[in-house]
Design a protein around this motif. Sequence first.
Motif, PDB file in Angstrom:
ATOM      1  N   ALA A 287      16.596   5.992   0.571  1.00 15.56           N
ATOM      2  CA  ALA A 287      16.987   6.162   1.976  1.00 15.56           C
ATOM      3  C   ALA A 287      15.760   6.006   2.877  1.00 15.56           C
ATOM      4  CB  ALA A 287      17.610   7.535   2.176  1.00 15.56           C
ATOM      5  N   ALA A 288      14.611   6.559   2.434  1.00 15.87           N
ATOM      6  CA  ALA A 288      13.387   6.463   3.240  1.00 15.87           C
ATOM      7  C   ALA A 288      12.675   5.132   3.010  1.00 15.87           C
ATOM      8  CB  ALA A 288      12.455   7.621   2.905  1.00 15.87           C
ATOM      9  N   TYR A 289      12.892   4.522   1.845  1.00 14.25           N
ATOM     10  CA  TYR A 289      12.194   3.273   1.494  1.00 14.25           C
ATOM     11  C   TYR A 289      13.211   2.230   1.021  1.00 14.25           C
ATOM     12  CZ  TYR A 289       7.933   6.123   1.533  1.00 14.25           C
ATOM     13  OH  TYR A 289       6.900   6.938   1.895  1.00 14.25           O
ATOM     14  N   PRO A 290      13.951   1.599   1.962  1.00 18.13           N
ATOM     15  CA  PRO A 290      14.992   0.639   1.565  1.00 18.13           C
ATOM     16  C   PRO A 290      14.426  -0.582   0.833  1.00 18.13           C
ATOM     17  CG  PRO A 290      14.792   0.794   3.973  1.00 18.13           C
ATOM     18  CD  PRO A 290      13.879   1.801   3.411  1.00 18.13           C
ATOM     19  N   GLU A 291      13.105  -0.791   0.914  1.00 18.41           N
ATOM     20  CA  GLU A 291      12.512  -1.962   0.250  1.00 18.41           C
ATOM     21  C   GLU A 291      12.370  -1.791  -1.274  1.00 18.41           C
ATOM     22  OE1 GLU A 291      11.221   0.159   2.391  1.00 18.41           O
ATOM     23  OE2 GLU A 291       9.044   0.197   2.413  1.00 18.41           O
ATOM     24  N   ILE A 292      12.701  -0.620  -1.798  1.00 21.39           N
ATOM     25  CA  ILE A 292      12.684  -0.433  -3.259  1.00 21.39           C
ATOM     26  C   ILE A 292      13.667  -1.435  -3.871  1.00 21.39           C
ATOM     27  CG2 ILE A 292      13.369   1.160  -5.121  1.00 21.39           C
ATOM     28  CD1 ILE A 292      12.350   3.460  -3.340  1.00 21.39           C
ATOM     29  N   PRO A 293      13.229  -2.197  -4.903  1.00 18.05           N
ATOM     30  CA  PRO A 293      14.119  -3.215  -5.466  1.00 18.05           C
ATOM     31  C   PRO A 293      15.445  -2.608  -5.940  1.00 18.05           C
ATOM     32  CG  PRO A 293      11.982  -3.215  -6.590  1.00 18.05           C
ATOM     33  CD  PRO A 293      11.923  -2.146  -5.562  1.00 18.05           C
ATOM     34  N   ALA A 294      16.515  -3.376  -5.727  1.00 16.62           N
ATOM     35  CA  ALA A 294      17.854  -2.856  -6.034  1.00 16.62           C
ATOM     36  C   ALA A 294      18.028  -2.613  -7.527  1.00 16.62           C
ATOM     37  CB  ALA A 294      18.901  -3.834  -5.527  1.00 16.62           C
ATOM     38  N   VAL A 295      17.443  -3.504  -8.340  1.00 19.20           N
ATOM     39  CA  VAL A 295      17.607  -3.339  -9.795  1.00 19.20           C
ATOM     40  C   VAL A 295      16.229  -3.113 -10.414  1.00 19.20           C
ATOM     41  CG1 VAL A 295      18.467  -4.384 -11.908  1.00 19.20           C
ATOM     42  CG2 VAL A 295      19.533  -4.952  -9.715  1.00 19.20           C
ATOM     43  N   THR A 296      15.989  -1.903 -10.885  1.00 25.20           N
ATOM     44  CA  THR A 296      14.725  -1.590 -11.563  1.00 25.20           C
ATOM     45  C   THR A 296      14.931  -0.379 -12.459  1.00 25.20           C
ATOM     46  OG1 THR A 296      12.424  -0.910 -11.250  1.00 25.20           O
ATOM     47  CG2 THR A 296      13.950  -0.242  -9.541  1.00 25.20           C
ATOM     48  N   SER A 297      14.162  -0.326 -13.557  1.00 22.81           N
ATOM     49  CA  SER A 297      14.290   0.827 -14.461  1.00 22.81           C
ATOM     50  C   SER A 297      13.328   1.937 -14.102  1.00 22.81           C
ATOM     51  CB  SER A 297      13.993   0.405 -15.900  1.00 22.81           C
ATOM     52  OG  SER A 297      15.007  -0.406 -16.359  1.00 22.81           O
ATOM     53  N   GLY A 298      12.237   1.538 -13.444  1.00 22.46           N
ATOM     54  CA  GLY A 298      11.248   2.563 -13.107  1.00 22.46           C
ATOM     55  C   GLY A 298       9.997   1.903 -12.556  1.00 22.46           C
ATOM     56  N   ALA A 299       9.050   2.731 -12.134  1.00 22.80           N
ATOM     57  CA  ALA A 299       7.817   2.197 -11.547  1.00 22.80           C
ATOM     58  C   ALA A 299       6.628   3.048 -11.957  1.00 22.80           C
ATOM     59  CB  ALA A 299       7.941   2.176 -10.021  1.00 22.80           C
ATOM     60  N   VAL A 300       5.457   2.401 -11.924  1.00 19.34           N
ATOM     61  CA  VAL A 300       4.201   3.114 -12.191  1.00 19.34           C
ATOM     62  C   VAL A 300       3.283   2.892 -10.991  1.00 19.34           C
ATOM     63  CG1 VAL A 300       2.141   3.219 -13.650  1.00 19.34           C
ATOM     64  CG2 VAL A 300       4.366   2.855 -14.693  1.00 19.34           C
ATOM     65  N   PHE A 301       2.721   4.001 -10.506  1.00 19.26           N
ATOM     66  CA  PHE A 301       1.718   3.928  -9.443  1.00 19.26           C
ATOM     67  C   PHE A 301       0.360   4.119 -10.111  1.00 19.26           C
ATOM     68  CE2 PHE A 301      -1.012   6.757  -6.837  1.00 19.26           C
ATOM     69  CZ  PHE A 301      -1.258   5.916  -5.760  1.00 19.26           C
ATOM     70  N   PHE A 302      -0.565   3.186  -9.823  1.00 16.85           N
ATOM     71  CA  PHE A 302      -1.912   3.416 -10.365  1.00 16.85           C
ATOM     72  C   PHE A 302      -2.960   3.292  -9.275  1.00 16.85           C
ATOM     73  CE2 PHE A 302      -1.598  -1.238 -11.045  1.00 16.85           C
ATOM     74  CZ  PHE A 302      -2.791  -1.660 -10.474  1.00 16.85           C
ATOM     75  N   GLU A 303      -4.090   3.939  -9.506  1.00 22.62           N
ATOM     76  CA  GLU A 303      -5.255   3.818  -8.615  1.00 22.62           C
ATOM     77  C   GLU A 303      -6.484   3.587  -9.483  1.00 22.62           C
ATOM     78  OE1 GLU A 303      -4.769   6.572  -4.609  1.00 22.62           O
ATOM     79  OE2 GLU A 303      -5.765   7.427  -6.337  1.00 22.62           O
ATOM     80  N   GLN A 304      -7.422   2.821  -8.959  1.00 25.84           N
ATOM     81  CA  GLN A 304      -8.703   2.661  -9.647  1.00 25.84           C
ATOM     82  C   GLN A 304      -9.822   2.629  -8.623  1.00 25.84           C
ATOM     83  OE1 GLN A 304      -9.058  -0.171 -12.823  1.00 25.84           O
ATOM     84  NE2 GLN A 304     -11.252  -0.491 -12.494  1.00 25.84           N
ATOM     85  N   GLU A 305     -10.927   3.296  -8.938  1.00 24.51           N
ATOM     86  CA  GLU A 305     -12.105   3.240  -8.067  1.00 24.51           C
ATOM     87  C   GLU A 305     -12.894   1.979  -8.414  1.00 24.51           C
ATOM     88  OE1 GLU A 305     -14.127   6.929  -8.774  1.00 24.51           O
ATOM     89  OE2 GLU A 305     -12.505   8.092  -7.866  1.00 24.51           O
ATOM     90  N   VAL A 306     -13.288   1.241  -7.389  1.00 25.22           N
ATOM     91  CA  VAL A 306     -14.037   0.001  -7.630  1.00 25.22           C
ATOM     92  C   VAL A 306     -15.189  -0.105  -6.625  1.00 25.22           C
ATOM     93  CG1 VAL A 306     -12.124  -1.359  -8.579  1.00 25.22           C
ATOM     94  CG2 VAL A 306     -12.445  -1.259  -6.102  1.00 25.22           C
ATOM     95  N   THR A 307     -16.038  -1.093  -6.846  1.00 26.75           N
ATOM     96  CA  THR A 307     -17.075  -1.416  -5.869  1.00 26.75           C
ATOM     97  C   THR A 307     -16.802  -2.839  -5.377  1.00 26.75           C
ATOM     98  OG1 THR A 307     -18.487  -2.402  -7.527  1.00 26.75           O
ATOM     99  CG2 THR A 307     -18.779  -0.048  -7.154  1.00 26.75           C
ATOM    100  N   SER A 308     -17.547  -3.258  -4.334  1.00 27.92           N
ATOM    101  CA  SER A 308     -17.302  -4.628  -3.867  1.00 27.92           C
ATOM    102  C   SER A 308     -17.690  -5.638  -4.948  1.00 27.92           C
ATOM    103  CB  SER A 308     -18.060  -4.890  -2.564  1.00 27.92           C
ATOM    104  OG  SER A 308     -19.306  -4.275  -2.633  1.00 27.92           O
ATOM    105  N   ILE A 309     -18.521  -5.199  -5.917  1.00 25.04           N
ATOM    106  CA  ILE A 309     -18.935  -6.130  -6.978  1.00 25.04           C
ATOM    107  C   ILE A 309     -17.813  -6.332  -8.019  1.00 25.04           C
ATOM    108  CG2 ILE A 309     -20.601  -6.462  -8.891  1.00 25.04           C
ATOM    109  CD1 ILE A 309     -22.587  -4.839  -7.056  1.00 25.04           C
ATOM    110  N   ASN A 310     -17.147  -5.232  -8.407  1.00 22.60           N
ATOM    111  CA  ASN A 310     -16.162  -5.410  -9.503  1.00 22.60           C
ATOM    112  C   ASN A 310     -14.707  -5.411  -9.026  1.00 22.60           C
ATOM    113  OD1 ASN A 310     -15.565  -2.756  -9.003  1.00 22.60           O
ATOM    114  ND2 ASN A 310     -16.009  -2.006 -11.058  1.00 22.60           N
ATOM    115  N   GLU A 311     -14.497  -5.350  -7.713  1.00 19.50           N
ATOM    116  CA  GLU A 311     -13.119  -5.249  -7.211  1.00 19.50           C
ATOM    117  C   GLU A 311     -12.248  -6.419  -7.681  1.00 19.50           C
ATOM    118  OE1 GLU A 311     -12.798  -5.317  -2.965  1.00 19.50           O
ATOM    119  OE2 GLU A 311     -10.701  -4.700  -2.994  1.00 19.50           O
ATOM    120  N   GLU A 312     -12.792  -7.630  -7.541  1.00 21.34           N
ATOM    121  CA  GLU A 312     -11.969  -8.799  -7.848  1.00 21.34           C
ATOM    122  C   GLU A 312     -11.637  -8.878  -9.333  1.00 21.34           C
ATOM    123  OE1 GLU A 312     -13.141 -11.966  -5.079  1.00 21.34           O
ATOM    124  OE2 GLU A 312     -12.537 -13.264  -6.757  1.00 21.34           O
TER     125      GLU A 312
END
Length: 496
Positions: A287-312
């Motif tokens: 309801a708050a995020y209508p852009e969530i795909p209509a058909v999906t089994s689940g999702a994973v959120f990840f974060e990683q710390e990077v520097t401008s050297i290794n970001e890419e």
Amino acid sequence: MIYKDDQELIKSYLTDTSNIQDGHTPGVYFPETVGDVSELLEKCASSGKRLVIAGNGTGTTGGRIPFGDYVMTMEKLNRIKEPVQCGEKSAIMTVEAGALLEDIQRTAKQSGWLYPPDPTEKLCFIGSTIANNSSGARSYKYGSTRNHIERITVVLSSGEILDIPRGRHLAGKDGLFSLNLPLAGNMVFAKPDYSLPLTSKHNAGYFSQPGMDLIDLFIGSEGTLGVIVDADLKLVPFPEKIISCLVYFHSMKDLFSFVEQAKIKSGGVDPRALEFFDRNSLEFLRAAYPEIPAVTSGAVFFEQEVTSINEESALESWFSLMESSNAMLDDSWVALDVNEQRALRAFRHQLPVQVNEWLNAQSESKISTDMAVPDGSFVELFKFYRDTCEKNGFRYIIFGHIGNAHVHLNILPSNHDEFLRAKALYKDFIAKVLELGGTLSAEHGIGKLKAEYLASMFGDKGISEMARIKKTFDPDLILNIGNLIPEPYFTISDQP
Ligand SMILES: Cc1cc2nc3c(=O)[nH]c(=O)nc-3n(C[C@H](O)[C@H](O)[C@H](O)COP(=O)(O)OP(=O)(O)OC[C@H]3O[C@@H](n4cnc5c(N)ncnc54)[C@H](O)[C@@H]3O)c2cc1C
């Protein structure tokens, strides 16, 4: 010291987010200094008056809810000192117990430092997060609050003020602590005699480990051993950059394989957070995020710390992992700048918030688990949760810290019959988790809500050990009674 007993003015102190409804108290004390706390406890101990310590009421286990006892709120002890650098890559920040976590994190950031513990809810007091050894998404990389506390000041129930820097008071080879306190004199006692589960997170009952530090006995003791009044927090350099992403999957098999590979940390993949949303959680958010795909089994959120050297190169490694795990690449959300990252974190925070809002409008409480298992047993537990809920026709969601094999199952009953059936099943979930070598609580603690279940993990002997430790520090039994240790154990442990 301010004291209020007008029931209308103090009614907010009778709740937290556990949905326990029937708290009551004669009145609330508002200490403003450590001296006030000490004086109040000394008076309570000599008159047998019991006190419940109140943080900011975001706890989920009823820990701060009084049942006839007086309340002492920590909200006026809220000073925050500037960070002091103490090494190339570390700083110490001294804070009082009632300081808000979000203010602490902001102050640290302003001078280039990060205080890593991040329970999803930021409006909690730092003292509570120490008393509850809180953790959050970043705990996958940084561990729980325990890892970031260098010193605490504790006021014992006698009023005695105890300074506990890390490293000063260690249990000997025989497991004994030996303290010499100004008021209490010599105290010799053994560390709790039980072992802890082999999960990467655990937060149920007092900590115990060979050669352990006294500070770790107080961290996570849920206010049952003393009042934490201030602390030195250990800070790390604020990361130069972060990449974060919400990745959707068609199949749970692919999602589990993605998580397993990410945990191996090959190539440039090195997550600091790995969070999970099942299909039902995503439906809840739609309801708050209508852009969530209509058909999906689940999702994973990840974060990683990077520097401008290794970001890419880090991004390339993640994309190649997503591809090889059959992720829904076109539907996934990558956040590269601060605003997008804030939006993704808000998405993660929205789920428990919306569940709590939904529950507030219901007549029934949710049944929620906070258990973790050793890594290799996670998929088995997940299937057990899901299949049991499906078989019973419950409305439920499963989400949380998949990197630590620690997800929350929330059953959302629509009537009292469903609530009773779900509550009965909670014992089956505990039995399954314990059979898999897991823990009853990985982060939210036990409080009053789950105290009745703690013996299923530690046995009567283990709870009697906790009662022994409690009585060592709080012989008059005045602090946070009802949290962690069911009251009958205080008399059982007196028996020869
Ligand atoms: C939406 C949401 C998301 C959450 N996500 C997480 C999460 O990811 N990880 C996590 O670990 N928790 C999470 N929590 C739970 C909660 O935020 C933490 O347990 C937090 O530590 C509670 O802080 P508080 O100040 O609100 O404490 P309260 O609820 O007021 O009290 C909690 C307990 O701490 C004791 N206490 C308070 N102050 C002291 C003190 N100074 N000395 C000794 N004992 C004290 C109280 O007596 C009580 O037993 C979440 C809660 C919500 C609502």
